[in-house]
Design an enzyme around this catalytic site. Structure first.
Site, PDB file in Angstrom:
ATOM      1  N   ASN A 162      -0.933   3.830  -6.977  1.00 23.89           N
ATOM      2  CA  ASN A 162      -0.705   4.240  -5.605  1.00 23.89           C
ATOM      3  C   ASN A 162      -1.890   4.976  -4.993  1.00 23.89           C
ATOM      4  OD1 ASN A 162       1.028   5.340  -3.204  1.00 23.89           O
ATOM      5  ND2 ASN A 162       0.255   7.168  -4.252  1.00 23.89           N
ATOM      6  N   SER A 193      -1.859  -2.790   0.821  1.00 21.00           N
ATOM      7  CA  SER A 193      -1.709  -2.437   2.233  1.00 21.00           C
ATOM      8  C   SER A 193      -1.656  -3.714   3.044  1.00 21.00           C
ATOM      9  CB  SER A 193      -2.883  -1.574   2.703  1.00 21.00           C
ATOM     10  OG  SER A 193      -2.850  -1.394   4.109  1.00 21.00           O
ATOM     11  N   TYR A 227     -12.065  -0.588   3.303  1.00 18.13           N
ATOM     12  CA  TYR A 227     -10.728  -0.300   2.764  1.00 18.13           C
ATOM     13  C   TYR A 227      -9.893  -1.580   2.738  1.00 18.13           C
ATOM     14  CZ  TYR A 227      -6.009   1.767   2.620  1.00 18.13           C
ATOM     15  OH  TYR A 227      -4.700   2.085   2.302  1.00 18.13           O
ATOM     16  N   LYS A 234      -8.160  -3.503  -0.468  1.00 22.36           N
ATOM     17  CA  LYS A 234      -6.731  -3.796  -0.578  1.00 22.36           C
ATOM     18  C   LYS A 234      -6.484  -5.299  -0.688  1.00 22.36           C
ATOM     19  CE  LYS A 234      -5.211   0.417  -0.585  1.00 22.36           C
ATOM     20  NZ  LYS A 234      -4.574   0.982  -1.801  1.00 22.36           N
ATOM     21  N   ALA A 281     -10.952  -4.623   2.617  1.00 27.83           N
ATOM     22  CA  ALA A 281     -11.499  -5.489   1.573  1.00 27.83           C
ATOM     23  C   ALA A 281     -10.981  -5.081   0.199  1.00 27.83           C
ATOM     24  CB  ALA A 281     -13.024  -5.436   1.599  1.00 27.83           C
TER      25      ALA A 281
END
Length: 256
Positions: free
Chosen positions: A92, A144, A157, A161, A159
């Site tokens: 997470n 995400s 970010y 996820k 990329a």
């Protein structure tokens, strides 16, 4: 949920926000939760909150830098020696600093990649080899919707996820023979302390959140508590035939 009582679960980034909600729910379901977080005070506070709520399971905090494979290996070894074999891994932990891509540089890119992509990869390396030896286990990667559809000011970010989603599917294929199920959960915009750190507080921040909520079919931003039910389900016996999936939880913002 069936089959979670007494199971050991590692949750990274469990000291606040979505991670905290996941930790509390898994403990409520009877899991022995190993809470990984770089912030020891926050981790201890969540563990105390779980005890005060009378959870059927337990929460044990561990300080771990997930960007360092050696540190991850040591932390996982400690969890298994203290709590038992890990049944479930929830990746997470994540972080971003939104900005137009062309205004950023390699130092920020590397920090985002190290935490959001290499962090989960390190956890897979340390945990899944142990699961494979036992021929059982569950992995849930918190990706995400940014990794599914992209988002402005979060290119690197997104990329990471997107990479997490592809990595989850690839690992699901590789580990199916070992009865290890790997899935991704993809949150949409969520009202968390991390968002507040970016958007700020006060009237202007509230206007921004209300504007965002109007674009969501359910007409509200997600709360951290909107995700743990799905994650607990994916770790339970009820999800024993689900693997390689990327499940969007976004109030209908993205539909596919």
């Amino acid at each position: 949920m069936k089959g979670l009582t007494g199971k050991v679960a590692i949750v990274t980034g469990g000291g606040s926000g979505i991670g905290e909600a996941i930790v509390l729910r898994l403990a409520e379901e009877g899991c022995k939760v190993a809470l990984f977080d770089i912030n020891s005070d926050a981790a201890a506070a969540v563990a105390e909150k779980s005890r005060a709520a009378g959870a059927a399971g337990s929460v044990s905090p561990y300080v771990a830098d997930i960007t360092n494979l050696e540190a991850v290996e040591a932390a996982v070894e400690k969890v298994e020696s203290e709590l038992g074999p890990v049944w479930m891994l929830v990746n997470n932990a994540g972080w971003d600093q939104p900005a137009p891509f062309l205004s950023t540089g390699p130092e920020l890119w590397q920090k985002i990649v190290n935490l959001n992509l290499f962090g989960p990869i390190n956890l897979h390396a340390a945990v899944c080899k142990r699961m494979a030896e036992r021929n059982e286990g569950r992995v849930v990667n918190v990706a995400s919707d940014a990794g599914r559809v992209g988002t402005s000011n979060e290119a690197v970010y997104s990329a990471c996820k997107g990479g997490t989603i592809a990595f989850s599917k690839s690992m699901a294929r590789e580990l199916a023979r070992n009865n290890i199920l790997v899935n991704a959960v993809c949150p949409g915009p969520t009202d968390t302390p991390a968002m507040a750190a970016v958007a700020g507080t006060g009237p202007e921040a509230e206007k921004w959140k209300q504007s965002m909520a109007r674009g969501i079919p359910l007409r509200r931003m997600a709360q951290p508590e909107d995700y743990p039910g799905m994650i607990a389900f994916l770790g339970s016996d009820d999800a024993g035939y689900i693997t390689g999936q990327a499940i969007s939880i976004s109030g209908g913002l993205t539909m596919s």
